[in-house]
Design a protein around this motif. Structure first.
Motif, PDB file in Angstrom:
ATOM      1  N   ARG A   4       0.647  -3.862   0.768  1.00 57.44           N
ATOM      2  CA  ARG A   4       0.486  -4.551   2.039  1.00 57.44           C
ATOM      3  C   ARG A   4      -0.800  -5.355   1.980  1.00 57.44           C
ATOM      4  O   ARG A   4      -1.885  -4.794   1.859  1.00 57.44           O
ATOM      5  N   THR A  32      -1.152   0.163   0.855  1.00 54.89           N
ATOM      6  CA  THR A  32       0.269   0.507   0.831  1.00 54.89           C
ATOM      7  C   THR A  32       0.723   0.906   2.226  1.00 54.89           C
ATOM      8  O   THR A  32      -0.094   1.147   3.120  1.00 54.89           O
ATOM      9  N   GLU A  33       2.031   0.976   2.366  1.00 58.61           N
ATOM     10  CA  GLU A  33       2.625   1.450   3.613  1.00 58.61           C
ATOM     11  C   GLU A  33       3.092   2.893   3.491  1.00 58.61           C
ATOM     12  O   GLU A  33       3.869   3.368   4.331  1.00 58.61           O
ATOM     13  N   SER A  47       3.196   6.752   4.002  1.00 51.81           N
ATOM     14  CA  SER A  47       2.717   7.605   5.085  1.00 51.81           C
ATOM     15  C   SER A  47       1.616   8.522   4.567  1.00 51.81           C
ATOM     16  O   SER A  47       1.445   8.703   3.352  1.00 51.81           O
ATOM     17  N   ARG A  99      -7.294   3.916   7.793  1.00 51.48           N
ATOM     18  CA  ARG A  99      -6.414   2.800   7.450  1.00 51.48           C
ATOM     19  C   ARG A  99      -6.581   1.654   8.445  1.00 51.48           C
ATOM     20  O   ARG A  99      -6.744   0.493   8.052  1.00 51.48           O
TER      21      ARG A  99
END
Length: 304
Positions: A5, A256-257, A259, A291
């Motif tokens: 991302r 990154t996405e 979790s 984040r």
């Protein structure tokens, strides 16, 4: 494979035609590349090493730390694969960029790579940015010029000339760090053990391994390993392993996405809530809050 991302990964083919990029090397002028690259400035990363020899004031953001480059002395910077970095004030600096892969650096030598013996690779002993003293400049400047010339002309043996020049540059930088922090001769074996431990941590930090397990791999006791790590880093072996885990967690949260639970599992934690508690204790923030904050910081163009 983690979904990225906002943090692009720039390969060597961004700099040079594919047939040259396949060799694992690029040498060019930073100021030319900085004005010609058809991409927005900002945080990015690479799958290769980037060695910078630069003149002029600027700032370099590398893995959540901010380094200021002086106006009056050259700066040596080494960015390792996977490190998140960006420049501030890059329009005011000039110099040389040498991009190279581990395979190019090693040539025909078997693993482990000699790169892992350098204290500023993955930042175990030293930071990746060094202000050059007169001795370092006298040694490195001719080697930089040789790399530029060999890469431009590509005469007989040019790749070996570049490879050996890069190796010498990195060794001279290591010596320069030791001039800042001189050590007695008897610490040589201890430093070698620390370097071997660094390589083991880099290869295995995603697995749940104790200090004793690392020590057994290295053929020493856990107590001796801790003593050596304290000698050079002012921390314990366990703290060093945790610091590498934490760095990876911060990288994954930032670019990154995945979790928080997925990141915890990637780092070998069976309980995501325990990972979140460990992260909060280390950083003062919950993973999700970190984040949000670091992405807002980067969008604002301010170094952390």
């Amino acid at each position: 494979m983690a979904e990225t991302r906002d943090i692009p990964d720039y390969p060597l083919t961004d700099y040079v035609q594919p047939e040259i990029a396949e060799l694992g090397l690029y040498v060019g002028r930073f100021e030319v590349l900085n004005t010609q690259m058809d991409r927005p400035p900002g945080m990015h990363r690479h799958g290769h090493f980037e060695l910078f020899w630069l003149h002029g004031p600027a700032a370099h953001f590398n893995d959540f730390e901010h380094f200021k480059l002086p106006a009056t002395r050259p700066s040596f910077i080494l960015v390792s694969p996977g490190q998140l970095h960006r420049w501030e004030g890059a329009d005011d600096i000039r110099g040389t960029l040498i991009s190279f892969t581990t395979a190019f650096f090693d040539g025909r030598e078997p693993p482990p790579s000699r790169l892992m013996q350098l204290g500023y690779v993955n930042r175990m002993c030293y930071p990746p940015v060094l202000t050059a003293d007169a001795d370092l400049e006298a040694g490195v400047a001719p080697l930089i010029a040789r790399c530029e010339q060999e890469y431009a002309t590509r005469g007989e043996g040019w790749m070996e000339m570049c490879r050996h020049s890069i190796r010498l540059i990195l060794l001279l930088a290591s010596r320069a760090w030791l001039r800042h922090e001189p050590e007695p001769r008897e610490t040589g074996r201890s430093r070698e053990l620390l370097q071997r431990f660094q390589a083991e941590v880099e290869n295995s930090f995603r697995q749940p391994m104790s200090v004793a397990s690392y020590a057994r791999r290295l053929g020493v006791t856990a107590g001796h390993l801790n003593d050596v790590v304290r000698q050079f880093t002012a921390g314990t072996a366990g703290e060093l392993i945790h610091a590498r885990e934490l760095l990876e967690a911060r990288r994954l949260l930032m670019h990154t996405e995945l979790s928080v639970s997925e990141i915890a599992y990637q780092l070998g934690y069976k309980d995501p809530s325990y990972f979140a508690r460990v992260f909060r204790k280390s950083t003062g923030q919950a993973p999700a809050d970190f984040r949000t904050a670091i992405r807002e910081t980067c969008r604002a163009g301010v170094g952390a």
